[in-house]
Design an enzyme around this catalytic site. Structure first.
Site, PDB file in Angstrom:
ATOM      1  N   GLY A  60     -12.167   1.721  12.149  1.00  0.00           N
ATOM      2  CA  GLY A  60     -11.790   2.225  13.482  1.00  0.00           C
ATOM      3  C   GLY A  60     -12.956   2.533  14.409  1.00  0.00           C
ATOM      4  O   GLY A  60     -13.046   1.993  15.518  1.00  0.00           O
ATOM      5  N   ILE A  61     -13.879   3.374  13.965  1.00  0.00           N
ATOM      6  CA  ILE A  61     -15.017   3.749  14.806  1.00  0.00           C
ATOM      7  C   ILE A  61     -16.053   2.614  14.835  1.00  0.00           C
ATOM      8  O   ILE A  61     -16.540   2.225  15.894  1.00  0.00           O
ATOM      9  CB  ILE A  61     -15.668   5.058  14.289  1.00  0.00           C
ATOM     10  CG1 ILE A  61     -14.669   6.215  14.358  1.00  0.00           C
ATOM     11  CG2 ILE A  61     -16.941   5.377  15.059  1.00  0.00           C
ATOM     12  CD1 ILE A  61     -15.137   7.502  13.676  1.00  0.00           C
TER      13      ILE A  61
ATOM     14  N   GLU B 157      -8.871  -5.487   4.390  1.00  0.00           N
ATOM     15  CA  GLU B 157      -8.663  -5.172   2.978  1.00  0.00           C
ATOM     16  C   GLU B 157      -7.454  -5.925   2.421  1.00  0.00           C
ATOM     17  O   GLU B 157      -7.457  -6.361   1.278  1.00  0.00           O
ATOM     18  CB  GLU B 157      -8.476  -3.663   2.818  1.00  0.00           C
ATOM     19  CG  GLU B 157      -9.766  -2.896   3.048  1.00  0.00           C
ATOM     20  CD  GLU B 157      -9.554  -1.501   3.593  1.00  0.00           C
ATOM     21  OE1 GLU B 157      -9.143  -1.377   4.766  1.00  0.00           O
ATOM     22  OE2 GLU B 157      -9.810  -0.537   2.863  1.00  0.00           O
TER      23      GLU B 157
ATOM     24  N   ASN C 214       0.870  -1.170   0.000  1.00  0.00           N
ATOM     25  CA  ASN C 214       0.000   0.000   0.000  1.00  0.00           C
ATOM     26  C   ASN C 214       0.911   1.225   0.000  1.00  0.00           C
ATOM     27  O   ASN C 214       1.429   1.626   1.038  1.00  0.00           O
ATOM     28  CB  ASN C 214      -0.886  -0.042   1.251  1.00  0.00           C
ATOM     29  CG  ASN C 214      -1.884   1.102   1.292  1.00  0.00           C
ATOM     30  OD1 ASN C 214      -1.851   2.005   0.452  1.00  0.00           O
ATOM     31  ND2 ASN C 214      -2.767   1.069   2.264  1.00  0.00           N
TER      32      ASN C 214
ATOM     33  N   ARG D  89     -13.074  15.605   6.939  1.00  0.00           N
ATOM     34  CA  ARG D  89     -13.810  15.948   5.711  1.00  0.00           C
ATOM     35  C   ARG D  89     -15.249  16.308   6.054  1.00  0.00           C
ATOM     36  O   ARG D  89     -15.857  15.701   6.937  1.00  0.00           O
ATOM     37  CB  ARG D  89     -13.811  14.778   4.735  1.00  0.00           C
ATOM     38  CG  ARG D  89     -12.447  14.406   4.222  1.00  0.00           C
ATOM     39  CD  ARG D  89     -12.584  13.366   3.102  1.00  0.00           C
ATOM     40  NE  ARG D  89     -11.302  12.792   2.790  1.00  0.00           N
ATOM     41  CZ  ARG D  89     -11.027  11.489   2.878  1.00  0.00           C
ATOM     42  NH1 ARG D  89     -11.959  10.631   3.259  1.00  0.00           N
ATOM     43  NH2 ARG D  89      -9.839  11.055   2.565  1.00  0.00           N
TER      44      ARG D  89
ATOM     45  N   ARG E  88      -2.558  -2.181  -3.403  1.00  0.00           N
ATOM     46  CA  ARG E  88      -3.810  -1.469  -3.144  1.00  0.00           C
ATOM     47  C   ARG E  88      -3.786  -0.175  -3.971  1.00  0.00           C
ATOM     48  O   ARG E  88      -2.846   0.622  -3.856  1.00  0.00           O
ATOM     49  CB  ARG E  88      -3.914  -1.119  -1.665  1.00  0.00           C
ATOM     50  CG  ARG E  88      -5.174  -0.365  -1.385  1.00  0.00           C
ATOM     51  CD  ARG E  88      -5.076   0.526  -0.172  1.00  0.00           C
ATOM     52  NE  ARG E  88      -6.304   1.297  -0.050  1.00  0.00           N
ATOM     53  CZ  ARG E  88      -6.390   2.429   0.603  1.00  0.00           C
ATOM     54  NH1 ARG E  88      -5.333   2.943   1.178  1.00  0.00           N
ATOM     55  NH2 ARG E  88      -7.527   3.076   0.658  1.00  0.00           N
TER      56      ARG E  88
ATOM     57  N   GLU F 205     -15.745  -0.528  14.453  1.00  0.00           N
ATOM     58  CA  GLU F 205     -15.339  -1.728  15.192  1.00  0.00           C
ATOM     59  C   GLU F 205     -15.220  -1.464  16.693  1.00  0.00           C
ATOM     60  O   GLU F 205     -15.497  -2.338  17.510  1.00  0.00           O
ATOM     61  CB  GLU F 205     -13.977  -2.229  14.669  1.00  0.00           C
ATOM     62  CG  GLU F 205     -14.068  -2.795  13.267  1.00  0.00           C
ATOM     63  CD  GLU F 205     -12.704  -3.005  12.614  1.00  0.00           C
ATOM     64  OE1 GLU F 205     -11.705  -3.192  13.335  1.00  0.00           O
ATOM     65  OE2 GLU F 205     -12.644  -2.969  11.379  1.00  0.00           O
ATOM     66  N   ASN F 206     -14.765  -0.244  17.026  1.00  0.00           N
ATOM     67  CA  ASN F 206     -14.385  -0.001  18.423  1.00  0.00           C
ATOM     68  C   ASN F 206     -15.341   0.823  19.258  1.00  0.00           C
ATOM     69  O   ASN F 206     -15.323   0.732  20.479  1.00  0.00           O
ATOM     70  CB  ASN F 206     -13.018   0.705  18.455  1.00  0.00           C
ATOM     71  CG  ASN F 206     -11.926  -0.183  17.931  1.00  0.00           C
ATOM     72  OD1 ASN F 206     -11.631  -1.209  18.512  1.00  0.00           O
ATOM     73  ND2 ASN F 206     -11.333   0.190  16.803  1.00  0.00           N
TER      74      ASN F 206
ATOM     75  N   HIS G 205     -13.253   2.899  -0.481  1.00  0.00           N
ATOM     76  CA  HIS G 205     -13.317   1.820   0.520  1.00  0.00           C
ATOM     77  C   HIS G 205     -13.970   0.556  -0.047  1.00  0.00           C
ATOM     78  O   HIS G 205     -14.494  -0.271   0.714  1.00  0.00           O
ATOM     79  CB  HIS G 205     -14.145   2.220   1.762  1.00  0.00           C
ATOM     80  CG  HIS G 205     -13.589   3.362   2.548  1.00  0.00           C
ATOM     81  ND1 HIS G 205     -14.399   4.314   3.114  1.00  0.00           N
ATOM     82  CD2 HIS G 205     -12.330   3.694   2.881  1.00  0.00           C
ATOM     83  CE1 HIS G 205     -13.649   5.190   3.760  1.00  0.00           C
ATOM     84  NE2 HIS G 205     -12.382   4.837   3.637  1.00  0.00           N
TER      85      HIS G 205
ATOM     86  N   ASN H 168     -11.416   7.150   9.911  1.00  0.00           N
ATOM     87  CA  ASN H 168     -11.077   8.553   9.763  1.00  0.00           C
ATOM     88  C   ASN H 168     -11.783   9.079   8.521  1.00  0.00           C
ATOM     89  O   ASN H 168     -12.378  10.150   8.517  1.00  0.00           O
ATOM     90  CB  ASN H 168      -9.561   8.666   9.646  1.00  0.00           C
ATOM     91  CG  ASN H 168      -9.118  10.061   9.871  1.00  0.00           C
ATOM     92  OD1 ASN H 168      -9.808  10.830  10.545  1.00  0.00           O
ATOM     93  ND2 ASN H 168      -8.007  10.421   9.284  1.00  0.00           N
ATOM     94  N   GLY H 169     -11.745   8.275   7.462  1.00  0.00           N
ATOM     95  CA  GLY H 169     -12.619   8.475   6.309  1.00  0.00           C
ATOM     96  C   GLY H 169     -13.753   7.479   6.458  1.00  0.00           C
ATOM     97  O   GLY H 169     -13.529   6.359   6.909  1.00  0.00           O
TER      98      GLY H 169
HETATM   99  P1  ADP Z   1      -8.433   5.291   8.603  1.00  0.00           P
HETATM  100  O1  ADP Z   1      -9.584   5.828   7.820  1.00  0.00           O
HETATM  101  O2  ADP Z   1      -7.313   6.250   8.777  1.00  0.00           O
HETATM  102  O3  ADP Z   1      -8.005   3.884   8.206  1.00  0.00           O
HETATM  103  P2  ADP Z   1      -9.378   3.986  11.049  1.00  0.00           P
HETATM  104  O4  ADP Z   1     -10.258   2.983  10.395  1.00  0.00           O
HETATM  105  O5  ADP Z   1      -8.143   3.530  11.706  1.00  0.00           O
HETATM  106  O6  ADP Z   1      -9.033   5.181  10.063  1.00  0.00           O
HETATM  107  O7  ADP Z   1     -10.273   4.778  12.108  1.00  0.00           O
HETATM  108  C1  ADP Z   1      -9.804   5.849  12.844  1.00  0.00           C
HETATM  109  C2  ADP Z   1     -10.918   6.296  13.767  1.00  0.00           C
HETATM  110  O8  ADP Z   1     -11.280   5.207  14.626  1.00  0.00           O
HETATM  111  C3  ADP Z   1     -10.541   7.456  14.664  1.00  0.00           C
HETATM  112  O9  ADP Z   1     -11.567   8.430  14.667  1.00  0.00           O
HETATM  113  C4  ADP Z   1     -10.436   6.813  16.035  1.00  0.00           C
HETATM  114  O10 ADP Z   1     -10.826   7.692  17.045  1.00  0.00           O
HETATM  115  C5  ADP Z   1     -11.432   5.685  15.930  1.00  0.00           C
HETATM  116  N1  ADP Z   1     -11.095   4.652  16.938  1.00  0.00           N
HETATM  117  C6  ADP Z   1     -10.036   3.832  16.927  1.00  0.00           C
HETATM  118  N2  ADP Z   1     -10.015   3.075  18.053  1.00  0.00           N
HETATM  119  C7  ADP Z   1     -11.089   3.442  18.779  1.00  0.00           C
HETATM  120  C8  ADP Z   1     -11.639   3.037  20.040  1.00  0.00           C
HETATM  121  N3  ADP Z   1     -11.058   2.104  20.774  1.00  0.00           N
HETATM  122  N4  ADP Z   1     -12.762   3.643  20.441  1.00  0.00           N
HETATM  123  C9  ADP Z   1     -13.360   4.584  19.706  1.00  0.00           C
HETATM  124  N5  ADP Z   1     -12.902   5.018  18.513  1.00  0.00           N
HETATM  125  C10 ADP Z   1     -11.795   4.459  18.056  1.00  0.00           C
END
Ligand code: ADP
Length: 403
Positions: A332-333, A388, A7, A242, A91, A335-336, A181, A212-213
């Site tokens: 990120g968001i 991915e 990537n 964005r 990628r 999943e977490n 994506h 983030n995106g």
């Molecule tokens: P990218 O688009 O850069 O690949 P990611 O998929 O890594 O981004 O997502 C980043 C986002 O995920 C950020 O806004 C971050 O705050 C959020 N995030 C990551 N871990 C957690 C967590 N444990 N709890 C809440 N939000 C999270």
């Protein structure tokens, strides 16, 4: 098959060495500051050994050579020689209208990729450097390109991808919805179909890639019907920095008020808006959540806009799909952040979405694909970690095996 997944960014090169037979990552790493210094962090996941060094990397060719040296080296390496790396999968962020599936690299493919440069200048330039770097370092190894746009452009209907501007804009300038994506939406919708019973036919799924995106897609029978990102990744819901969808008239209005140039407003909408712009706190959802919990109104507002935006797309895409079997949260968001999932689902009870709040808030780690709705829920809800790189490795293997 040992597949190196690459990537390439403008000054970085992320990589993973996959064993596709076992579906495992054998090694992974990141080269940074390419062209302005050079730094590598490499992890051999089989031995647990980590290698970190600052090494001059004038360009992506040099970075690729360094990666191969580490991968084949005695101390941190995973393979004895370069010959054991049987293929490379790249990628690629934007395939324009030229690529609606993964392809084997050829002169013609590279020429068409060159034509996508205008659509994603920074990314495409970096990808081409990465490809050329691999060509120089391993000229005999087959290379496959996997496009983030391909899942979308393969099946999105015309009414979803043509914008209601003069039709010339499409034919002359390739202005249309491409989405982004795609590899992630393809992976998580595929996993969701497995969890729904394994038959794509008849399934109606909305995939929410929230990072983030962020982008949201409507997937029917395993095929994309619509997606929230558009001509560029700037469209759709509010993101880290964005703005997502705004009234297009705001753009010339702000330009006139502030004197910003087209490039400056583009930069502004990509880097200064979204969670960061509204909250004034951070682009990182964790920071915004923490500020909101302390009573920061703008942070709370930024989160409310995000949740509302996700809900609006779920509502619209339920109509697009003519019903709904499942909602998937990923990235990120997605999943977490259990609270975002919970808030999104709370208002969807009327359409048969019943989240298992207990399960949603207590997902075991490491995260694996999990159903988080109640057994009685008409619409199932899943958290599915995206992968991915696995899709890229599998596509690469399939194409190379068919040669
Ligand atoms: P990218 O688009 O850069 O690949 P990611 O998929 O890594 O981004 O997502 C980043 C986002 O995920 C950020 O806004 C971050 O705050 C959020 N995030 C990551 N871990 C957690 C967590 N444990 N709890 C809440 N939000 C999270």
């Amino acid at each position: 098959m040992n597949v190196l997944v690459v990537n390439a960014g403008s000054s970085s090169l992320k990589y993973q060495l996959f064993d596709t037979a076992k579906n495992v990552v054998r090694a992974k790493g990141l080269c940074e500051r390419i062209g302005i210094g050079g730094k590598i962090k490499h992890q051999n996941l089989e031995t647990g050994k980590v290698y970190e060094a600052e090494i001059e990397m004038q360009n992506h060719t040099v970075a690729t050579k360094i990666v191969i040296d580490v991968l084949t080296g005695a101390e941190y390496g995973s393979v004895k020689s370069m010959d054991e790396i049987e293929a490379v999968g790249h990628r690629i962020v934007h395939g324009g209208a030229y690529f609606s599936k993964s392809v084997l690299l050829s002169k013609e493919v590279l020429a068409n990729l060159e034509k996508c440069r205008d659509l994603a200048p920074l990314h495409t330039g970096a990808h081409i450097m990465g490809i050329e770097g691999c060509l120089a370092a391993m000229p005999d190894t087959p290379q496959v390109l996997v496009f983030d746009t391909a899942f979308h452009t393969a099946t999105m209907p015309e009414k979803a991808y043509v914008y209601p501007v003069e039709y010339d804009m499409l034919t002359k300038y390739d202005v249309r919805r491409y989405g982004a994506h795609g590899t992630s939406h393809r992976y998580v919708s595929g996993e969701c179909i497995k969890m729904l019973g394994g038959k794509a036919e008849g399934t109606k799924i909305i995939t929410c890639h929230l990072g983030n995106g962020s982008s949201i897609s409507a997937v029917k029978d395993g095929k994309i019907m619509d997606t929230s990102m558009g001509f560029t990744p700037l469209a759709g819901i509010e993101m880290g920095t964005r703005c997502g969808d705004i009234d297009p008239a705001i753009v010339p209005y702000i330009m006139n008020k502030t004197g910003m140039s087209p490039d400056e407003i583009n930069d502004y909408m990509n880097k200064k808006c979204g969670l960061l712009g509204v909250s004034g706190v951070s682009s990182d959802c964790r920071d915004v959540c923490a500020a909101a919990a302390e009573g920061n109104h703008r942070a709370q507002l930024a989160l409310d806009i995000l949740v509302y935006g996700i809900q609006k797309f779920i509502g619209a895409y339920t109509v697009t799909l003519g019903g709904l079997d499942a909602i998937v949260f990923t990235a990120g968001i997605g999943e977490n952040d259990f609270s975002i999932r919970s808030k999104v689902c709370k208002d969807l009870k009327f359409m048969g979405v019943e989240l298992d709040e207990e399960k949603n808030a207590n997902l075991p780690r490491p995260l694996t694909a999990t159903e988080i709705s109640l057994p009685s829920s008409k619409v199932k809800v899943f958290m599915i970690p995206t992968n991915e790189e696995l899709v890229i490795a599998k596509d690469t293997e399939e194409i190379v095996k068919s040669l």
